[in-house]
Design a protein around this motif. Structure first.
Motif, PDB file in Angstrom:
ATOM      1  N   CYS A 201      -0.974   8.177   8.175  1.00 51.30           N
ATOM      2  CA  CYS A 201      -0.083   7.034   8.372  1.00 51.30           C
ATOM      3  C   CYS A 201       1.335   7.524   8.647  1.00 51.30           C
ATOM      4  N   CYS A 204       3.791   6.093   5.488  1.00 52.52           N
ATOM      5  CA  CYS A 204       3.768   6.576   4.109  1.00 52.52           C
ATOM      6  C   CYS A 204       3.135   7.957   3.988  1.00 52.52           C
ATOM      7  N   ASN A 206       0.077   8.750   4.150  1.00 53.90           N
ATOM      8  CA  ASN A 206      -1.297   8.694   3.661  1.00 53.90           C
ATOM      9  C   ASN A 206      -2.272   9.235   4.705  1.00 53.90           C
ATOM     10  N   CYS A 228      -3.016   1.043   7.583  1.00 48.52           N
ATOM     11  CA  CYS A 228      -3.018   1.854   6.365  1.00 48.52           C
ATOM     12  C   CYS A 228      -3.181   0.916   5.186  1.00 48.52           C
ATOM     13  N   CYS A 231      -0.058   1.488   2.286  1.00 50.20           N
ATOM     14  CA  CYS A 231       1.277   0.879   2.402  1.00 50.20           C
ATOM     15  C   CYS A 231       1.242  -0.434   3.169  1.00 50.20           C
TER      16      CYS A 231
HETATM   17 ZN   LIG Z   1       0.748   4.012   5.000  1.00 54.20          ZN
END
Ligand SMILES: [Zn+2]
Ligand SMILES: [Zn+2]
Length: 287
Positions: A201, A204, A206, A228, A231
């Motif tokens: 992502c 964030c 991720n 995502c 977030c």
């Molecule tokens: Zn994210």
């Protein structure tokens, strides 16, 4: 910038996007006719630029906007408001309210400088959508931000940066282009684009496979949305070889408004959500 021929073709192919495409055509004409303000002084000093980028900070120093002369941007801003009023009756009331609050001439230029430099906005009635002024200022500033890509290019290198924020203004990406290796990210605020090879992502970081999903690609061929679940961010992603044209981020942003609606209906959020809220596109496929 997209040609009039391309816009006409897109209107035929995507009649449900006629309104936003017409709006885009008018905005492009307005940009082409706009004189830029000299914003060199909103950048940090030339000697500080390499170190600034090396630290992962953008070249624009936002508080410097407070002292910038934005009189030409103010002209573009008012012409954009006039365009909004005629093109989108649903936003006519909001355009009038913003016009009254910001005023004209040097008063408008000062309000814009304060909004960008100090994040202060003159009081607006609740009928003005929250993202409306942000969307407008982004469009109005564009002719003055384009020249800043030159000083950016003098010190910027894609490989050394590789971050999920814009090296010119520090905003998150609003659109991505899928490349053979990694992605090219396009800023949600300014005309800058940069490459990003980190998987995961872009908001964030991720990277857990189960939290990143691709969705709703059937809505617009040639695009997918990376969502995502951690977030709740989403990033519209274009596959240039599938859409068969060079990527023009502002145009893609409008062509993919149905993707914004679909993602937002699912509860996902985007830094460019303003574009979607500005256009109530009647597209049954996205519902
Ligand atoms: Zn994210
Ligand atoms: Zn930017």
């Amino acid at each position: 910038m997209a040609t009039a021929t391309l816009i006409k073709r897109l209107m035929r192919e995507r009649p449900h996007l006629r309104e936003p495409l017409q709006f885009y055509r008018r905005v492009s004409e307005l940009w082409a006719a706009s004189a830029p303000d000299d914003l060199t002084r909103v950048l940090v000093d030339p000697d500080d630029r390499p170190l600034r980028l090396a630290r992962g900070w953008p070249l624009i120093d936002p508080p410097r906007f407070a002292d910038a002369d934005l009189s030409r941007t103010a002209d573009t801003w008012r012409r954009l408001l006039a365009l909004m009023r005629t093109r989108n009756p649903a936003l006519a009331g909001a355009a009038d309210a913003v016009d009254a609050a910001f005023g004209t001439g040097s008063r408008c230029a000062q309000h814009l400088a304060a909004m960008l430099g100090h994040q202060t906005v003159p009081p607006l009635p609740p009928t003005v959508p929250p993202d409306f002024t942000g969307y407008l200022v982004r469009l109005a500033l564009r002719p003055s931000l384009v020249p800043l890509l030159i000083p950016l290019g003098e010190v910027f290198s894609d490989r050394a940066w590789n971050r999920p924020v814009c090296p010119l203004c520090g905003f998150p990406p609003g659109l991505a282009e899928e490349l053979e290796r990694g992605r090219r990210l396009f800023c949600s605020f300014c005309p800058a684009g940069w490459s990003y090879t980190v998987v995961g992502c872009a908001f964030c970081g991720n990277a857990a496979e189960q939290h990143l999903a691709c969705a709703i690609e059937e809505v617009e061929p040639g695009y997918h949305v990376a969502i995502c679940t951690r977030c709740k961010g989403y990033l519209k992603t274009v596959h240039a070889h599938e859409v068969g044209r060079e990527i023009d981020p502002s145009l893609e942003d409008l062509v993919t408004v149905p993707l914004d609606h679909a993602a937002q209906l699912e509860g996902y959020l985007s830094p460019t959500a303003a574009v979607a809220s500005a256009f109530e596109v009647r597209d049954d496929r996205a519902r």
